[in-house]
Enzyme design. Structure first.
Site, PDB file in Angstrom:
ATOM      1  N   ASP A  79      43.685  15.695   0.480  1.00 39.62           N
ATOM      2  CA  ASP A  79      42.342  15.139  -0.213  1.00 39.62           C
ATOM      3  C   ASP A  79      42.121  13.691   0.653  1.00 39.62           C
ATOM      4  O   ASP A  79      43.088  12.797   0.233  1.00 39.62           O
ATOM      5  CB  ASP A  79      42.260  15.091  -1.491  1.00 39.62           C
ATOM      6  CG  ASP A  79      40.951  14.853  -1.934  1.00 39.62           C
ATOM      7  OD1 ASP A  79      40.224  14.152  -1.459  1.00 39.62           O
ATOM      8  OD2 ASP A  79      40.498  15.188  -3.126  1.00 39.62           O
ATOM      9  N   TYR A 131      43.326  13.479  -8.491  1.00 40.26           N
ATOM     10  CA  TYR A 131      42.044  13.416  -9.071  1.00 40.26           C
ATOM     11  C   TYR A 131      42.189  14.459 -10.398  1.00 40.26           C
ATOM     12  O   TYR A 131      42.836  15.312 -10.201  1.00 40.26           O
ATOM     13  CB  TYR A 131      41.028  14.061  -8.277  1.00 40.26           C
ATOM     14  CG  TYR A 131      39.819  14.276  -9.028  1.00 40.26           C
ATOM     15  CD1 TYR A 131      39.009  13.299  -9.369  1.00 40.26           C
ATOM     16  CD2 TYR A 131      39.247  15.500  -8.702  1.00 40.26           C
ATOM     17  CE1 TYR A 131      37.904  13.492 -10.197  1.00 40.26           C
ATOM     18  CE2 TYR A 131      37.870  15.925  -9.110  1.00 40.26           C
ATOM     19  CZ  TYR A 131      37.189  14.883 -10.008  1.00 40.26           C
ATOM     20  OH  TYR A 131      36.129  15.060 -10.679  1.00 40.26           O
ATOM     21  N   LYS A 170      30.950  11.784  -1.984  1.00 36.56           N
ATOM     22  CA  LYS A 170      31.539  10.184  -2.024  1.00 36.56           C
ATOM     23  C   LYS A 170      30.963   9.723  -0.436  1.00 36.56           C
ATOM     24  O   LYS A 170      29.985   9.500  -0.076  1.00 36.56           O
ATOM     25  CB  LYS A 170      32.923  10.256  -2.117  1.00 36.56           C
ATOM     26  CG  LYS A 170      33.104  11.099  -3.558  1.00 36.56           C
ATOM     27  CD  LYS A 170      32.766  10.721  -4.643  1.00 36.56           C
ATOM     28  CE  LYS A 170      33.406  11.581  -5.740  1.00 36.56           C
ATOM     29  NZ  LYS A 170      33.205  13.112  -5.926  1.00 36.56           N
ATOM     30  N   ARG A 206      25.040  32.138   2.400  1.00 39.61           N
ATOM     31  CA  ARG A 206      26.381  32.019   1.887  1.00 39.61           C
ATOM     32  C   ARG A 206      27.325  32.363   2.784  1.00 39.61           C
ATOM     33  O   ARG A 206      28.465  31.839   2.744  1.00 39.61           O
ATOM     34  CB  ARG A 206      26.348  33.082   0.835  1.00 39.61           C
ATOM     35  CG  ARG A 206      27.686  33.163   0.027  1.00 39.61           C
ATOM     36  CD  ARG A 206      27.656  34.006  -1.278  1.00 39.61           C
ATOM     37  NE  ARG A 206      27.321  35.460  -1.032  1.00 39.61           N
ATOM     38  CZ  ARG A 206      28.357  36.256  -0.770  1.00 39.61           C
ATOM     39  NH1 ARG A 206      29.482  36.144  -0.665  1.00 39.61           N
ATOM     40  NH2 ARG A 206      27.769  37.735  -0.672  1.00 39.61           N
TER      41      ARG A 206
END
Length: 435
Positions: A219, A147, A244, A94
């Site tokens: 983004d 988005y 993506k 983590r």
């Protein structure tokens, strides 16, 4: 952070000089010649739990090693304690992992950033940046067409935390200047907007924000660092849905944030570690594998998208087509300046028959797939108003430029003529719906 630059360089450094031994095994048990009579060899039950560790010498792996283990051991209590506040050693996945760090370094190097933080999804990256920079009573300036997930987070922050949001077009720096307040904490943009393909004038808007000391997050998912590098044009943070174009094969979920300076990196990284949206090492490994063909995929997808956008614009079933390479695109001048190597692989199409035509079209494709996401090697189609942007009401959809008949087409790497044959037959069915 020294380990970031070191690991990035080591990935391309020459192999060390070969030695007579190409691999050595560090066993858990002493050899017969050195075994002490007071330290008997571990029993089979113990040996099964403690396998030997193979150390590679004289060569190096050609591919990136997958470090799937999530926890790391130390030789001293002080070293373990130090690892909780330092990135010099790996402690717990983590907090950091060698394979994940390789991905972070690789994307940061592509984007020209100081360092990167990897996340379990693109929305993990979006949330870490927004939650890390915004607080109760804060103010953010955001692009109108975003988005749907990002819009949803901003709406939730406005409702629960009293974060005020001012939406701007993304092309007019004077809008940003007029929206600035003393409590403004962030300007949030998309290089190529999802799904309308509007292109933000990042340099012009970032210059206004910088003058007010406001950080800029962009983004860059639709463009990828192969087409545009926001940090080179005034941005402070770059966000990616690694699901993506970076990975490109519909087999991994991931996100990334890259930072211009160490202060912002440290601030968001600390928040990200506590948030817990950490990348799985195998997902990082898959993303690194996909990135090796990023330039080849982007070249093909941009070329096919520009070709198909021109053909779509001439079809009677189509009311409007938006792709940054088209002469009639509303932001063509900005795209020509910022995206000289291609306008991306996504096309936004408004069908003349409205919502029913859109439904007919996305269900009629045969080679393409009706699916969420984008940037895959396969061509994907979807209806944003009912899927990715379902959080927006009619007014917000209209403001974002998303109509009832808008469909998003993410172009894959198939042969362009095969794609056109499929899209054309689906358009013919949509045209019959319109009449």
């Amino acid at each position: 952070m020294s380990t970031d630059s070191t690991s990035a360089v080591s990935a391309v450094s020459p192999a060390p000089a070969p030695s007579p031994t190409t691999a050595s095994t560090t066993a858990s048990t002493p050899s017969p010649t050195t075994a002490s009579t007071t330290s008997p060899a571990p029993r089979p039950e113990t040996l099964a739990v403690h396998p030997p560790h193979v150390e590679i010498t004289g060569s190096r792996p050609l591919g990136v090693p997958l470090h799937q283990g999530h926890v790391f051991a130390f030789d001293s209590a002080d070293a373990l304690a130090t690892a909780f506040t330092s990135t010099e050693a790996f402690l717990y996945s983590r907090h950091g992992n060698p394979t994940v760090r390789t991905l972070e370094d690789a994307v940061a190097r592509l984007e020209g950033g100081t360092a990167g933080v990897s996340f379990a999804s693109g929305m993990g990256a979006v949330n870490a940046v927004l939650l890390g920079l915004l607080g109760s009573g804060g103010h953010v300036i955001a692009q109108t067409c975003l988005y749907g997930g990002t819009y949803g987070v901003l709406t939730d922050l406005a409702t629960r935390w009293g974060v005020d949001v001012t939406y701007v077009s993304g092309t007019d720096p004077e809008e940003v200047r007029a929206a600035l307040r003393p409590e403004t904490r962030l300007l949030y943009l998309e290089t190529i907007a999802n799904p309308t393909t509007r292109v933000s004038d990042v340099p012009a808007l970032a210059a206004v924000a910088a003058g007010a000391g406001v950080p800029v997050a962009v983004d860059n998912t639709f463009a990828s660092p192969l087409l545009f590098r926001p940090l080179d044009h005034g941005a402070d943070i770059v966000i990616h849905s690694a699901t993506k174009y970076l990975s490109g094969h519909a087999d991994v979920l991931g996100g990334m944030a890259v930072f211009k300076d160490a202060e912002l990196y440290g601030r968001i990284r600390r928040h990200a570690v506590e948030q817990g949206a950490s990348t799985d090492p195998f997902a990082a490994w898959l993303t690194l594998r996909g990135m090796q063909t990023l330039s080849l995929r982007m070249e093909r997808q941009c070329a096919s998208a520009a070709d198909l956008a021109a053909r779509l614009a001439a079809h009677p079933a189509v009311a409007a087509v938006r792709h940054p390479a088209l002469a009639g695109h509303p932001d063509r001048a900005i795209a020509a300046r910022l995206l000289p190597d291609g306008g991306g692989g996504v096309i936004s199409v408004d069908l003349a028959g409205g919502r029913e035509a859109g439904r007919t079209f996305v269900e009629a494709v045969r080679l393409a797939s009706l699916s969420v996401s984008l940037g895959d090697v396969k061509t994907l189609v979807m209806h944003p108003a009912s899927t990715s942007h379902h959080q927006l009401d009619a007014t917000a959809l209209e403001a974002a430029g998303i109509g009832p008949g808008t469909v998003r087409i993410s172009i894959g790497i198939e042969h362009v003529e095969d794609l056109w044959a499929d899209l054309e037959q689906a358009l013919e069915q949509a045209l019959r719906t319109a009449v």
